[in-house]
Design a protein around this motif. Structure first.
Motif, mmCIF file in Angstrom:
data_model
loop_
_atom_site.group_PDB
_atom_site.id
_atom_site.type_symbol
_atom_site.label_atom_id
_atom_site.label_comp_id
_atom_site.label_asym_id
_atom_site.label_seq_id
_atom_site.Cartn_x
_atom_site.Cartn_y
_atom_site.Cartn_z
ATOM 1 N N SER A 1 -22.703 -65.975 133.639
ATOM 2 C CA SER A 1 -23.494 -65.005 132.888
ATOM 3 C C SER A 1 -22.846 -63.625 132.863
ATOM 4 N N LYS A 2 -22.035 -63.308 133.869
ATOM 5 C CA LYS A 2 -21.337 -62.010 133.839
ATOM 6 C C LYS A 2 -20.425 -61.927 132.635
ATOM 7 N N ARG A 3 -19.762 -63.020 132.372
ATOM 8 C CA ARG A 3 -18.893 -63.087 131.208
ATOM 9 C C ARG A 3 -19.723 -62.932 129.934
ATOM 10 N N LYS A 4 -20.886 -63.610 129.935
ATOM 11 C CA LYS A 4 -21.756 -63.535 128.759
ATOM 12 C C LYS A 4 -22.169 -62.090 128.483
ATOM 13 N N PRO B 1 -1.682 -74.628 126.998
ATOM 14 C CA PRO B 1 -2.290 -73.978 128.151
ATOM 15 C C PRO B 1 -3.037 -72.701 127.757
ATOM 16 N N SER B 2 -4.150 -72.461 128.443
ATOM 17 C CA SER B 2 -4.920 -71.229 128.205
ATOM 18 C C SER B 2 -5.713 -70.888 129.451
ATOM 19 N N CYS B 3 -5.737 -69.623 129.801
ATOM 20 C CA CYS B 3 -6.670 -69.154 130.821
ATOM 21 C C CYS B 3 -8.084 -69.181 130.236
ATOM 22 N N PRO B 4 -9.109 -69.072 131.080
ATOM 23 C CA PRO B 4 -10.456 -68.950 130.528
ATOM 24 C C PRO B 4 -10.532 -67.727 129.607
ATOM 25 N N TYR B 5 -10.963 -67.929 128.380
ATOM 26 C CA TYR B 5 -11.070 -66.865 127.379
ATOM 27 C C TYR B 5 -9.721 -66.171 127.173
ATOM 28 N N ASN C 1 -21.818 -57.273 125.239
ATOM 29 C CA ASN C 1 -21.515 -55.847 125.121
ATOM 30 C C ASN C 1 -20.368 -55.604 124.143
ATOM 31 N N ALA C 2 -19.425 -56.514 124.099
ATOM 32 C CA ALA C 2 -18.358 -56.407 123.098
ATOM 33 C C ALA C 2 -18.949 -56.517 121.688
ATOM 34 N N MET C 3 -19.891 -57.440 121.508
ATOM 35 C CA MET C 3 -20.541 -57.580 120.196
ATOM 36 C C MET C 3 -21.276 -56.297 119.813
ATOM 37 N N LEU C 4 -21.967 -55.720 120.792
ATOM 38 C CA LEU C 4 -22.714 -54.490 120.508
ATOM 39 C C LEU C 4 -21.764 -53.326 120.207
ATOM 40 N N ASN C 5 -20.625 -53.301 120.878
ATOM 41 C CA ASN C 5 -19.628 -52.275 120.563
ATOM 42 C C ASN C 5 -19.080 -52.432 119.156
ATOM 43 N N THR D 1 -15.455 -75.078 126.165
ATOM 44 C CA THR D 1 -16.465 -74.050 125.911
ATOM 45 C C THR D 1 -15.963 -72.664 126.310
ATOM 46 N N MET D 2 -15.018 -72.640 127.269
ATOM 47 C CA MET D 2 -14.619 -71.341 127.807
ATOM 48 C C MET D 2 -13.205 -70.911 127.418
ATOM 49 N N ILE D 3 -12.688 -71.466 126.323
ATOM 50 C CA ILE D 3 -11.392 -70.931 125.879
ATOM 51 C C ILE D 3 -11.546 -69.937 124.723
ATOM 52 N N MET D 4 -12.733 -69.884 124.131
ATOM 53 C CA MET D 4 -13.052 -68.877 123.115
ATOM 54 C C MET D 4 -14.505 -68.465 123.292
#
Lengths: 758, 758
Positions: free
Chosen positions: B368-371, B47-51, B376-380, B325-328
């Protein structure tokens, strides 16, 4: 007094006892941790074991590198981790505690000191406002506090893992430490655990975590916890939510006035910190902890003993010098959060650029087993992280100032025959520095500007610190060649011996300044010498300023870090070729011109006593056959710059770099790190005796030494004439005596057989 | 049954209710986490929540990347952190628990499964030997276990923070996870805390720490702790001394058979893990946790709805594709131990080389909000660590397989007008990749071989993966150019647009293979094409092997990582020029020759469905005006390689890369990541409706679609003829309907207006 046989017997016994006491004189008592604490020295003043992981000290504001500042500056608290003698942005200052009286309603418990008392292993202060006395001593990984509150006052204590040194408003300020997280838990009525997680600081390192476990010898009567500006009287814990946490606890105002606090720290976990207390200080005897610490130092320091006639000031300067040399790097064996820890692990190489010249060779001479551990730790860092450390703190490499000077440390160990080191691996690590650019962050490790250095034979202007990088890399390459030759890799030896001449590519032969000709000067990638150098990043204008051999810094609007020479002028660096002084002499116009040049340097205040690149320069007269001039310079430099006062060090001590320079010269020895000999000069001490780790001893004695008789007339090694103004490391290790016959005028001693060179 | 008015009313109501149920059909029920679990897919089955940060799963030996292997493989335990679809050495597998019956005297409690039952958010197994049933569901940061023991059996549980996946004997084995430390404490009769610290793994990352807090709904009756091979019945804690620790606890054999266990995890601390439980699952209702998880997925998945007539198999394939697609990557906001955490933080980019093509654009389309958060995490990460991630796991960048493909992700966001991103900063980060070599570790981040690439226009043979690096960098440079142009930096735009042609420098125009002419082939630094390429490091011999366009790997004795093309042949990579297909067609000899070449590729088994570089290739017929051939290929590929079985994915799912390729094609869309359009193909679904985040909806409908009518005869966008075989992102975002009229034979639709190009 009536003299009789009994009296004589009594006097004889007394005299015998006194003599015994003198013979067993504790040399650690001459250590004065306050020497170099004020002004530019910035030494750590609190208690520390040799290479000790925990270093408790008052923090007088969040600004100073060592935490401490002189009275009347306020005290914010006492934190458990510090460094010694550093410049730039501070590092550490973690897990602060602060005793106070009053309500548990205010995080800021800043106080002023009425008095302060510091000796080796011991710090004491009494606060002006509330009369609370704080005494501190320490184990390797555990601080011990004895706090005495005025009678009937509330015995309160703040534990603040949110504090750290060097905090700035700016979120990613260069060299500023940055808060990441902290946590606190009141575990029982006598225990608190938690941690502080901080990133950045001078070396711009990744986040490190200092865990703690605090134990009290009185039960907590009342507590509040704190997070992010709010107090929580009902919560015993504040978890890490990226905000500062703390606890204020009170032990009431009854019962004994003395509160004892042990704070174990660890870089692995709180339970490991707790275990560090259990293993190291399972009792509550402050004096026993202090005695253990004193004994550890005594065992190390008394390996070098000075003749009884040595002045107290000289003893203080000398033993404090040894002490400062051995408080960093820090032994973190079994405290490495990065990889399994059954190997020695050391941190706080701060930095090798500073320490390779004198601190590192002094440790080799006194405590070579420790040196082997330190080097193996460096090699493990290379194995696991890809590069040797140059600077390293908080478990992360960074920063480099000039070269990859770990090469000198490794070569120094090799030529001095230290065993227990995998020199094949060492050579591999050195070659990594010399062949693989460090990439995106050229300050972190390895050699910035390496590709140009290899391609052009020098680092061209435009790359930060092009000048001293070229010089440092040349010497580093010499060190590689030495190890390669010793391992019988002749192809490598020849390549790197050739590359060790790279400094010559920045030698501008026709440049004249103050009568001296030839200087290391900026050259661009096209081979053009630059008289005017560019600063700023404007694409439209190309502002320049005139670069001369006396420029120490570029104008204020140019980054300190981006200049041609790190912390120095061309005058200084153009003397800094430790592997090929004869060629330097030749390039400078021969012996006469070189002597004049040296004289100009020292007489015109071009010499900067505070900076490591000039450490060897006073000895350069040796290479023109005039060692007595070296001795004259050294004697003057020491007289003018070193003493037993709080300002008794003329520059940042840099983990003992400055202090070890002094200690060597006081004995009459000076190492040329990476090479297996010591230059000889007039000792300041009449007789120095080293107890060597191989069981032998070596004595440096003087005959007829006086203020007037300051020149070496002749030297004898084990009774045989020793006509060289240098001595090999092996000669010392073989034990025996080096005797200097002194005279009032310079002699021919040491003038013909010049020191070794590449 | 007697029919009367009442019955009719009853039936009507039943029908109405049934229709309502259909209308509100829960699409998440079509997710089957077992699709792609066996064979090469390697998806995570637990089991996994989205991301979701926590991903509990059985570990069937220490070997498999996702932990799980099919019955009859043994189960070692259930650990809390996993990745999905990865190849190479495993990562994570931390904080393992294992229920058992019997004495607390054995660490190994391996069991075999009698049965297993998996659905979205839920895992259940019953052990063969002892009949213990384990059910698992999860929150974002908390795993929830419901364990049912057979009546009267001892209810025992192992908590083992010493376990991790991918352990090897070799101390520094490449890609092997390495133990650093662990700790365990029994806090109370219902709580255990501790952590696992591990380094290495596939990305060769620095040490990471997974902290946990475990809570039980029954009191511990008996316990032993464990360290390094020994059991300690009297100790409640085992501190970290670099050795493996664990605890075995028993809840007796009386009382209720069901034991509930919550395990909070955190990357900051144990208390944070405890708080994660408090915030997220303050109760003991297993079903409520499952319902919350299902609801989170439902909200995401039902943004795309398939027409009611869609087969269950297609629904399963499609929604499982979205799910994968949305677990990682994994949302670790407020769980970043490296810097203050008030910004989004994501980890487990595993890797962007895999996910940039389809997973990343699919997230943009659905969420897209998640994207924006992910970017922003990548840029950080760039801001704090100096480089964008390419691969990243365990809080450390690494490894790169080809290019610095974060560039594509950033350009894709830019051309699709995602807001809330600092594109000036993004451009700076991209330029860092493109201008500053990553240094000593060229696998960690940035662009290995960069200096040669800039100097020569290609990465020469001798640098690892020279072929695909050159191709990837060319595309990355195109992406830089796109963003530069958008930010009106025309000088940069022109430079990088030119550099985007670099792939042409490795195009060996006269090389012929299987009737095709022109291939990307190895060239040395002197510009010489290499027919025979060197392997090995011998200085005496120069062993070579013949390199041809069908060579997928070098001989076994050459490192997998050092080959010319990463995981592929020249046949594959010579089609992989997503920014300049027209030039590729021209270079391949024109449209006819290109068509033949594509046909040869697919018909001769040169196409590798399992590998990302060929993801776009089936669509390349679009650029020669034959989109129906693309659709034919895609339809065949899906039919032959994808299904709802456990082996229903033809390659490593790579964080959903494979799954999102399928999901896109089922809708009839295919993105060319970094460019603002989707190619159109025959959808597998009759009607797909997307609910867009802007409140609009977009429907892709087909008319007369049947097995026979598989060709698009005409397309209409909101009623108007749409003659292009592609549609812009804006067209979709504007909402409306795209209608395909289907026919049994290829038509002229889409043959004249070719897809956009650079």
């Amino acid at each position: 007094m009536k003299i009789n046989a009994k009296t004589i017997l009594f006097l004889s016994i007394s005299l015998f006892l006194e003599m015994t006491v003198i013979a067993q004189e504790k040399v650690h008592t001459y250590v004065d941790p306050m020497i170099g604490s004020e002004g530019v020295g910035r030494v750590f003043v609190g208690p520390s074991c040799p290479y000790g992981m925990v270093k408790p000290s008052p923090d007088c504001t969040a600004g100073p590198n060592s935490g401490w500042l002189p009275i009347p500056k306020e005290v914010t608290g006492f934190s458990q981790v510090h460094v010694s003698g550093t410049g730039g942005g501070p590092k550490y200052g973690n897990i602060q505690i602060m005793p106070f009286s009053g309500g548990l309603d205010k995080l800021d418990q800043t106080s002023f000191r009425a008095e302060e008392n510091v000796k080796l292993g011991y710090y004491e202060t009494v606060f002006k406002e509330n009369g609370i006395k704080t005494e501190i001593t320490t184990g390797e990984k555990v601080s011990f506090y004895r706090i005495t509150y005025p009678k009937d006052q509330v015995k309160a204590l703040k534990i603040d893992p949110g504090f750290f040194l060097g905090e700035q408003e700016e979120p990613d300020g260069r060299e500023a430490q940055q808060f990441v997280g902290s946590q606190i838990e009141i575990v029982s009525d006598t225990e608190i655990r938690g941690y502080s997680r901080i990133r950045g600081g001078w070396n711009n390192g990744r986040a490190y975590t200092v865990y703690f476990w605090a134990v009290f010898d009185q039960p907590i009567a009342k507590h509040v916890t704190y997070k992010d500006g709010k107090f929580y009287p009902n919560d015993r814990a504040q978890f890490d939510s990226g905000k500062k946490t703390a606890a204020l606890v009170s032990f009431g105002n009854e019962g004994k006035q003395e509160l004892n606090v042990k704070i174990g720290i660890s870089f692995l976990s709180e339970l490991k910190a707790k275990n560090n207390i259990k293993v190291e200080i399972p009792h509550w005897d402050f004096n026993a902890v202090l005695a253990t610490l004193e004994n550890k130092w005594e065992q190390l320091l008394n390996r070098i003993r000075l003749s009884a006639d040595t002045s107290v000031d000289y003893k203080k300067m000398f033993y404090t010098g040894l002490y400062h040399t051995m408080i960093m790097p820090v032994d973190r064996t079994n405290e490495n959060p990065l990889w399994t820890n059954n190997e020695p692990y050391y941190d706080d190489f701060y930095t090798i650029w500073d320490t390779f010249r004198t601190s590192s060779p002094l440790i080799t001479l006194i405590d070579s087993k420790r040196k082997v551990e330190i080097i193996n730790a460096m090699l493990n860092i290379y194995k696991r992280e890809g590069y040797l450390p140059e600077g390293r703190s908080g478990n992360d490499n960074g920063r480099t100032q000039g070269g990859s000077n770990a090469e000198v440390v490794l070569a120094d160990a090799f030529v001095k025959n230290l065993t227990g080191i995998d020199y094949e691996l060492a050579l591999k690590a050195m070659l990594k520095d010399a062949t693989v650019p460090p990439g995106g962050n050229e300050e972190k490790e390895g050699r910035g500007g390496l590709l140009d250095y290899i391609r052009l034979g020098y680092v061209p202007y435009g790359t930060d610190r092009a000048g001293n990088r070229t010089i440092d890399y040349s010497y580093n390459d010499y060190n590689i060649a030495v190890v390669a030759k010793g391992l019988n890799k002749m192809e490598l030896y020849e390549r790197y011996m050739k590359q060790a001449d790279s400094w010559q590519n920045l030698w501008r032969a026709d440049y004249t300044d103050k009568g001296a000709t030839g200087f290391i000067m900026p050259k661009d990638a096209n081979g053009k010498w630059l008289d005017d150098i560019v600063f700023g990043e404007s694409k439209i204008q190309k502002p320049t300023f005139k670069y001369t051999p006396v420029i120490i810094e570029s104008p204020w609007y140019v980054c300190h870090w981006c200049v041609f020479f790190y912390e120095g002028t061309s005058w200084e660096y153009s003397f800094s070729i430790p592997h090929d002084v004869p060629e330097l002499v030749r390039k400078s116009g021969g012996e006469k011109a070189f002597e004049t040049r040296l004289d100009t340097f020292f007489n015109s205040n071009l010499y900067n006593v505070a900076n490591e690149p000039s450490f060897l320069t006073p000895c350069l007269y040796h290479w023109i056959g005039k060692p007595y001039l070296s001795s004259d310079r050294i004697s003057t430099i020491i007289k003018n710059n070193f003493n037993t006062s709080h300002k008794g060090l003329p520059g940042n001590d840099d983990s003992g770099a400055m202090s070890s320079w002094l200690a060597f010269h006081m004995m009459g020895l000076y190492p040329n790190a990476g090479q297996p000999y010591y230059l000889l000069n007039t000792p300041l001490i009449k007789q120095t005796t080293m107890t060597l780790e191989n069981g032998k001893s070596f004595t440096i004695s003087t005959k007829k030494r006086s203020d007037k008789n300051k020149y070496i007339k002749a030297a004898f090694l084990n009774g045989k004439p020793h006509n060289k103004a240098w001595i090999s490391h092996d000669d010392i290790m073989n034990g025996g005596e080096l005797l200097f016959e002194m005279d009032s005028k310079p002699s021919a001693w040491g003038t013909t057989i010049l020191p070794p060179t590449k």
